[in-house]
Design a protein around this motif. Structure first.
Motif, PDB file in Angstrom:
ATOM      1  N   HIS A  12       0.812  -1.214   0.000  1.00 15.05           N
ATOM      2  CA  HIS A  12       0.000   0.000   0.000  1.00 15.05           C
ATOM      3  C   HIS A  12       0.846   1.266   0.000  1.00 15.05           C
ATOM      4  O   HIS A  12       0.339   2.353  -0.278  1.00 15.05           O
ATOM      5  CB  HIS A  12      -0.939   0.010   1.222  1.00 15.05           C
ATOM      6  N   LEU A  13       2.148   1.137   0.296  1.00 12.99           N
ATOM      7  CA  LEU A  13       3.014   2.312   0.298  1.00 12.99           C
ATOM      8  C   LEU A  13       3.647   2.574  -1.062  1.00 12.99           C
ATOM      9  O   LEU A  13       4.040   3.696  -1.369  1.00 12.99           O
ATOM     10  CB  LEU A  13       4.110   2.132   1.349  1.00 12.99           C
ATOM     11  N   THR A  14       3.739   1.555  -1.896  1.00 14.07           N
ATOM     12  CA  THR A  14       4.489   1.716  -3.136  1.00 14.07           C
ATOM     13  C   THR A  14       3.988   2.833  -4.045  1.00 14.07           C
ATOM     14  O   THR A  14       4.792   3.429  -4.747  1.00 14.07           O
ATOM     15  CB  THR A  14       4.546   0.387  -3.914  1.00 14.07           C
ATOM     16  N   PRO A  15       2.715   3.165  -4.074  1.00 13.92           N
ATOM     17  CA  PRO A  15       2.324   4.290  -4.927  1.00 13.92           C
ATOM     18  C   PRO A  15       2.950   5.624  -4.522  1.00 13.92           C
ATOM     19  O   PRO A  15       3.036   6.538  -5.343  1.00 13.92           O
ATOM     20  CB  PRO A  15       0.795   4.330  -4.761  1.00 13.92           C
ATOM     21  N   ASP A  16       3.395   5.757  -3.259  1.00 14.19           N
ATOM     22  CA  ASP A  16       4.004   7.007  -2.827  1.00 14.19           C
ATOM     23  C   ASP A  16       5.471   7.127  -3.239  1.00 14.19           C
ATOM     24  O   ASP A  16       6.049   8.201  -3.134  1.00 14.19           O
ATOM     25  CB  ASP A  16       3.925   7.120  -1.301  1.00 14.19           C
ATOM     26  N   LEU A  17       6.077   6.056  -3.691  1.00 17.17           N
ATOM     27  CA  LEU A  17       7.504   6.087  -3.992  1.00 17.17           C
ATOM     28  C   LEU A  17       7.873   7.065  -5.103  1.00 17.17           C
ATOM     29  O   LEU A  17       8.867   7.770  -4.993  1.00 17.17           O
ATOM     30  CB  LEU A  17       7.995   4.681  -4.334  1.00 17.17           C
ATOM     31  N   PRO A  18       7.135   7.163  -6.194  1.00 20.76           N
ATOM     32  CA  PRO A  18       7.509   8.148  -7.213  1.00 20.76           C
ATOM     33  C   PRO A  18       7.517   9.571  -6.678  1.00 20.76           C
ATOM     34  O   PRO A  18       8.399  10.364  -7.042  1.00 20.76           O
ATOM     35  CB  PRO A  18       6.439   7.951  -8.295  1.00 20.76           C
ATOM     36  N   ALA A  19       6.564   9.896  -5.821  1.00 20.73           N
ATOM     37  CA  ALA A  19       6.528  11.247  -5.259  1.00 20.73           C
ATOM     38  C   ALA A  19       7.737  11.496  -4.370  1.00 20.73           C
ATOM     39  O   ALA A  19       8.359  12.565  -4.416  1.00 20.73           O
ATOM     40  CB  ALA A  19       5.230  11.456  -4.474  1.00 20.73           C
ATOM     41  N   GLU A  73      12.356  -4.945  -4.394  1.00 28.17           N
ATOM     42  CA  GLU A  73      13.645  -4.513  -4.923  1.00 28.17           C
ATOM     43  C   GLU A  73      13.469  -3.958  -6.338  1.00 28.17           C
ATOM     44  O   GLU A  73      13.997  -2.888  -6.677  1.00 28.17           O
ATOM     45  CB  GLU A  73      14.627  -5.684  -4.932  1.00 28.17           C
ATOM     46  N   GLN A  74      12.727  -4.694  -7.141  1.00 27.11           N
ATOM     47  CA  GLN A  74      12.471  -4.252  -8.509  1.00 27.11           C
ATOM     48  C   GLN A  74      11.709  -2.936  -8.537  1.00 27.11           C
ATOM     49  O   GLN A  74      11.979  -2.058  -9.367  1.00 27.11           O
ATOM     50  CB  GLN A  74      11.682  -5.336  -9.257  1.00 27.11           C
ATOM     51  N   ARG A  75      10.754  -2.789  -7.644  1.00 25.33           N
ATOM     52  CA  ARG A  75       9.944  -1.580  -7.599  1.00 25.33           C
ATOM     53  C   ARG A  75      10.809  -0.359  -7.272  1.00 25.33           C
ATOM     54  O   ARG A  75      10.708   0.682  -7.935  1.00 25.33           O
ATOM     55  CB  ARG A  75       8.833  -1.741  -6.553  1.00 25.33           C
ATOM     56  N   LEU A  76      11.639  -0.484  -6.268  1.00 28.17           N
ATOM     57  CA  LEU A  76      12.525   0.625  -5.914  1.00 28.17           C
ATOM     58  C   LEU A  76      13.424   0.994  -7.087  1.00 28.17           C
ATOM     59  O   LEU A  76      13.591   2.172  -7.423  1.00 28.17           O
ATOM     60  CB  LEU A  76      13.374   0.249  -4.704  1.00 28.17           C
ATOM     61  N   ALA A  77      14.041  -0.012  -7.700  1.00 29.02           N
ATOM     62  CA  ALA A  77      14.943   0.245  -8.818  1.00 29.02           C
ATOM     63  C   ALA A  77      14.217   0.923  -9.969  1.00 29.02           C
ATOM     64  O   ALA A  77      14.713   1.888 -10.575  1.00 29.02           O
ATOM     65  CB  ALA A  77      15.587  -1.059  -9.280  1.00 29.02           C
ATOM     66  N   ALA A  78      13.025   0.452 -10.287  1.00 27.75           N
ATOM     67  CA  ALA A  78      12.281   0.993 -11.423  1.00 27.75           C
ATOM     68  C   ALA A  78      11.859   2.440 -11.180  1.00 27.75           C
ATOM     69  O   ALA A  78      11.941   3.290 -12.084  1.00 27.75           O
ATOM     70  CB  ALA A  78      11.058   0.118 -11.698  1.00 27.75           C
ATOM     71  N   VAL A  79      11.389   2.737  -9.972  1.00 32.85           N
ATOM     72  CA  VAL A  79      10.961   4.109  -9.672  1.00 32.85           C
ATOM     73  C   VAL A  79      12.128   5.076  -9.791  1.00 32.85           C
ATOM     74  O   VAL A  79      12.010   6.149 -10.399  1.00 32.85           O
ATOM     75  CB  VAL A  79      10.336   4.172  -8.264  1.00 32.85           C
ATOM     76  N   TRP A  80      13.264   4.700  -9.227  1.00 32.24           N
ATOM     77  CA  TRP A  80      14.409   5.616  -9.286  1.00 32.24           C
ATOM     78  C   TRP A  80      14.982   5.719 -10.695  1.00 32.24           C
ATOM     79  O   TRP A  80      15.425   6.799 -11.111  1.00 32.24           O
ATOM     80  CB  TRP A  80      15.478   5.177  -8.290  1.00 32.24           C
ATOM     81  N   ALA A  81      14.957   4.627 -11.439  1.00 37.86           N
ATOM     82  CA  ALA A  81      15.419   4.692 -12.828  1.00 37.86           C
ATOM     83  C   ALA A  81      14.550   5.640 -13.634  1.00 37.86           C
ATOM     84  O   ALA A  81      15.050   6.446 -14.435  1.00 37.86           O
ATOM     85  CB  ALA A  81      15.417   3.292 -13.441  1.00 37.86           C
ATOM     86  N   ASP A  82      13.237   5.580 -13.438  1.00 41.35           N
ATOM     87  CA  ASP A  82      12.329   6.482 -14.142  1.00 41.35           C
ATOM     88  C   ASP A  82      12.535   7.925 -13.707  1.00 41.35           C
ATOM     89  O   ASP A  82      12.524   8.844 -14.537  1.00 41.35           O
ATOM     90  CB  ASP A  82      10.874   6.070 -13.877  1.00 41.35           C
ATOM     91  N   THR A  83      12.733   8.144 -12.416  1.00 37.98           N
ATOM     92  CA  THR A  83      12.862   9.506 -11.893  1.00 37.98           C
ATOM     93  C   THR A  83      14.130  10.185 -12.388  1.00 37.98           C
ATOM     94  O   THR A  83      14.123  11.365 -12.755  1.00 37.98           O
ATOM     95  CB  THR A  83      12.849   9.489 -10.352  1.00 37.98           C
ATOM     96  N   LEU A  84      15.239   9.452 -12.390  1.00 32.84           N
ATOM     97  CA  LEU A  84      16.537  10.045 -12.711  1.00 32.84           C
ATOM     98  C   LEU A  84      17.030   9.710 -14.117  1.00 32.84           C
ATOM     99  O   LEU A  84      18.095  10.160 -14.515  1.00 32.84           O
ATOM    100  CB  LEU A  84      17.590   9.582 -11.695  1.00 32.84           C
ATOM    101  N   GLY A  85      16.268   8.928 -14.860  1.00 35.44           N
ATOM    102  CA  GLY A  85      16.699   8.545 -16.206  1.00 35.44           C
ATOM    103  C   GLY A  85      17.912   7.634 -16.195  1.00 35.44           C
ATOM    104  O   GLY A  85      18.809   7.769 -17.036  1.00 35.44           O
ATOM    105  N   LEU A  86      17.957   6.712 -15.247  1.00 33.15           N
ATOM    106  CA  LEU A  86      19.102   5.821 -15.117  1.00 33.15           C
ATOM    107  C   LEU A  86      19.046   4.701 -16.149  1.00 33.15           C
ATOM    108  O   LEU A  86      17.993   4.133 -16.423  1.00 33.15           O
ATOM    109  CB  LEU A  86      19.145   5.220 -13.711  1.00 33.15           C
TER     110      LEU A  86
END
Length: 330
Positions: A12-19, A73-86
């Motif tokens: 339930h917390l994962t939707p807040d990760l992009p923000a 783990e995948q979720r964290l990596a994907a959100v940060w990759a999208d945010t920073l263009g990694l």
């Protein structure tokens, strides 16, 4: 915005990760424009102690301090990759017993392939305009400790301004970042000392990236305590000695514990300082506070005059683990 302390990151917390990622990324957005593409994009003080993310150019290194399910783990990596263009994100698992498990669980602690994106065995990233060779999948340590940026900046500025003169000795050199900055600032002679030939060779590659000569005699393999004792018996003295030891280590002389042994190290370092020379000492032990660290240094070198104190950089908000002291011998 930050994650609650000790939160296991349920679904339930994962939707807040992009923000959250967007907020933290915005706080560091000025760094690349200042010549720093190697920095901490998210510190544990901002993520409830769950994880930290370091960025090196277009690659992220995600350090996990509690075990997560692979999907998280995948979720964290994907959100940060999208945010920073990694282009890729590597994973480092750092449970409390990581240092003891490292020899038997290396492939689990630090996978050589990224959790997201294509593998990059090495890349070049900048800190204050200085290029460094980073190997994101090689080990728990990827080539440079980003929390010591202010300390490396101090070395370069002090040498450039003439605050530090004469020869420089960089102990526990790792990939020689402090020695490199001293050399770039014009230090006449810089010696880098470490117990690993592998990292000293890596340091020579960092010198080459900046177009500097990397003479073999300036990269000394051996035990720091042994070499300080040898140098202390010679007439040679240094205008600056850099001490950046690990908190805990096993070596030829036995077990090193910074909270127990730092005074002895400081005494040996002071013995090779020239009159008026400077000591740059760092302690990364979270259980040792600033006043206690200063007390250790003075116990080893009575009359030591501490001139500056600082810690990690702006990308480590509220971090207290790193203590940096600049001092002069009596």
């Amino acid at each position: 915005m930050s994650l609650p302390p000790d939160h296991p990151l349920p679904d339930h917390l994962t939707p807040d990760l992009p923000a959250l990622a967007a907020v933290l990324a915005a706080k560091r957005s000025h760094l690349p424009g200042q010549g720093t593409t190697l920095y901490r994009a998210a510190h544990t003080t901002e993520t409830g102690g769950l994880y930290a993310l370091d960025v090196a150019a277009d690659v992220g290194v995600l350090s996990l301090y509690r075990e997560l399910e692979p999907r998280h783990e995948q979720r964290l990596a994907a959100v940060w990759a999208d945010t920073l263009g990694l282009a890729a994100v590597y994973l480092k698992r750092r449970p409390q017993a990581a240092s003891h498990a490292a020899n038997v669980e290396r492939s689990w602690l630090t996978p050589q392939v990224p959790v997201l994106g294509e593998a990059r065995s090495e890349l070049t990233a900048l800190e204050d305009g200085v290029p460094y060779l980073i190997r994101p999948g090689s080990d728990l340590s990827t080539g440079l400790f980003t929390d010591a940026r202010l300390a490396r900046r101090w070395v370069r500025g002090a040498v450039s301004a003439g605050q530090v003169t004469g020869r420089v000795l960089n102990t526990f050199a790792y990939t020689c970042g402090f020695g490199l900055n001293a050399a770039l600032a014009g230090a006449g002679e810089v010696k880098n000392l470490d117990l690993s030939r592998k990292v000293l060779a890596w340091g020579q590659e960092n010198y080459a990236l900046s177009g500097l000569s990397a003479r073999g005699e300036d990269f000394i393999y051996g035990d720091v305590f042994d070499w300080l004792a040898r140098l202390g018996r010679r007439p040679e003295r240094f205008g600056l000695v850099v001490l950046d030891p690990p908190s805990f280590a096993r070596g030829p002389a036995g077990v090193w514990r910074s909270e127990r042994d730092y005074a002895r190290l400081a005494a040996q370092a002071a013995a090779v300082l020239a009159p008026g020379g400077s000591l740059l000492a760092m302690n990364n032990h979270a259980g040792v506070g600033g006043p206690a660290f200063g007390g250790m240094l003075r116990a080893g070198v009575p009359g030591l005059r501490i001139t500056e104190r600082f810690g990690a950089g702006e990308d480590y908000p509220e971090a207290t683990h790193l203590k940096v002291v600049v001092a002069q011998r009596p």
